[in-house]
Design a protein around this motif. Sequence first.
Motif, PDB file in Angstrom:
ATOM      1  N   GLU A  53      -5.463   4.228 -58.296  1.00 37.15           N
ATOM      2  CA  GLU A  53      -4.213   4.366 -59.037  1.00 37.15           C
ATOM      3  C   GLU A  53      -3.203   5.275 -58.328  1.00 37.15           C
ATOM      4  O   GLU A  53      -2.073   5.445 -58.803  1.00 37.15           O
ATOM      5  N   MET A  54      -3.590   5.849 -57.193  1.00 39.45           N
ATOM      6  CA  MET A  54      -2.716   6.773 -56.478  1.00 39.45           C
ATOM      7  C   MET A  54      -2.392   6.262 -55.074  1.00 39.45           C
ATOM      8  O   MET A  54      -2.218   7.041 -54.140  1.00 39.45           O
ATOM      9  N   SER A  55      -2.270   4.960 -54.905  1.00 45.76           N
ATOM     10  CA  SER A  55      -2.145   4.400 -53.556  1.00 45.76           C
ATOM     11  C   SER A  55      -0.866   4.834 -52.850  1.00 45.76           C
ATOM     12  O   SER A  55      -0.888   5.164 -51.658  1.00 45.76           O
ATOM     13  N   ALA A  56       0.272   4.858 -53.544  1.00 44.66           N
ATOM     14  CA  ALA A  56       1.528   5.233 -52.894  1.00 44.66           C
ATOM     15  C   ALA A  56       1.500   6.707 -52.495  1.00 44.66           C
ATOM     16  O   ALA A  56       1.925   7.076 -51.390  1.00 44.66           O
ATOM     17  N   ASP A  60       8.226   2.373 -55.038  1.00 41.92           N
ATOM     18  CA  ASP A  60       7.231   3.405 -55.341  1.00 41.92           C
ATOM     19  C   ASP A  60       6.794   4.107 -54.053  1.00 41.92           C
ATOM     20  O   ASP A  60       6.661   5.341 -54.006  1.00 41.92           O
ATOM     21  N   HIS A  61       6.566   3.310 -53.008  1.00 43.59           N
ATOM     22  CA  HIS A  61       6.176   3.896 -51.727  1.00 43.59           C
ATOM     23  C   HIS A  61       7.314   4.733 -51.142  1.00 43.59           C
ATOM     24  O   HIS A  61       7.084   5.841 -50.649  1.00 43.59           O
ATOM     25  N   LEU A  62       8.522   4.207 -51.204  1.00 39.76           N
ATOM     26  CA  LEU A  62       9.656   4.941 -50.652  1.00 39.76           C
ATOM     27  C   LEU A  62       9.868   6.274 -51.358  1.00 39.76           C
ATOM     28  O   LEU A  62      10.210   7.277 -50.719  1.00 39.76           O
ATOM     29  N   ASP A  63       9.665   6.286 -52.679  1.00 43.41           N
ATOM     30  CA  ASP A  63       9.832   7.537 -53.428  1.00 43.41           C
ATOM     31  C   ASP A  63       8.878   8.608 -52.929  1.00 43.41           C
ATOM     32  O   ASP A  63       9.254   9.789 -52.802  1.00 43.41           O
TER      33      ASP A  63
END
Length: 251
Positions: A154-157, A109-112
């Motif tokens: 809910e929007m951490s990434a 999710d972070h990489l995206d």
Amino acid sequence: MTHAETPGTALITGSSRGLGAVIARRLADDGHPVAVVYRSGTEAADAVVADIRAKGGTAEAFAADVTDEAAVTRLVADVTDRLGPVTTLVVNATGPQPEADPTTVTWQDHLDQLTFFVKSPTLLMQAVVPAMRERGGGRIVQIGSDVLERVLPEMSAYTAAKAAQHSLTEVWARALGPDGITVNTVAPGWIPVERHAGAPAEALAAYAAAVPLRRMGDPEDVAAAVSYLASPGAAFVTGERIRVNGGHTLG
């Protein structure tokens, strides 16, 4: 871009719709030849180009995956061949922004998010800077977000990637300043565009009620900020992050 020069080519990623399309039209109105860059939706991109040409402006549509290094290299070469060297880069393209509890967010999710907001901007910057250096300057404007101040669990990434994106703005501003290249971030609040068509009316009303100016922002508000940063009037503004949110995140 020096004070005496006429506006050069503006390349706007993700500009077949949404904020990008409005930014493209505004920069065309300012006199820039405009590269309308899109990943999918040829008809939408062609419509933006047609709108610009109908008003006497110059524009071309370019399909590209701006997260792919080879594609970005080809894109900038094609734009240069057809419209001239890029003097203004607007980094606007984005992807899905899924919401998730931070305890369930994955590294993928972070990489995206980092792919869109760190990798892509880096590839684009590296592709346009040589020509900007040759011309003695240029403008890079990144479209960020006021999500940094809103601290939404809910929007951490997305938030982490947007914070990284603005850090790039600051570092690039220092690194490229001696070349006459300014680098800034425009950070909108919630600006309804096509992808928000299904947003509940009560959600829009609640958001607007929390904005000191008591309204939702318009895409034109964001385009006006980009227009300023791309103009000779902003020649001494660099490394900044301008929030365009009606004061929503004031303390």
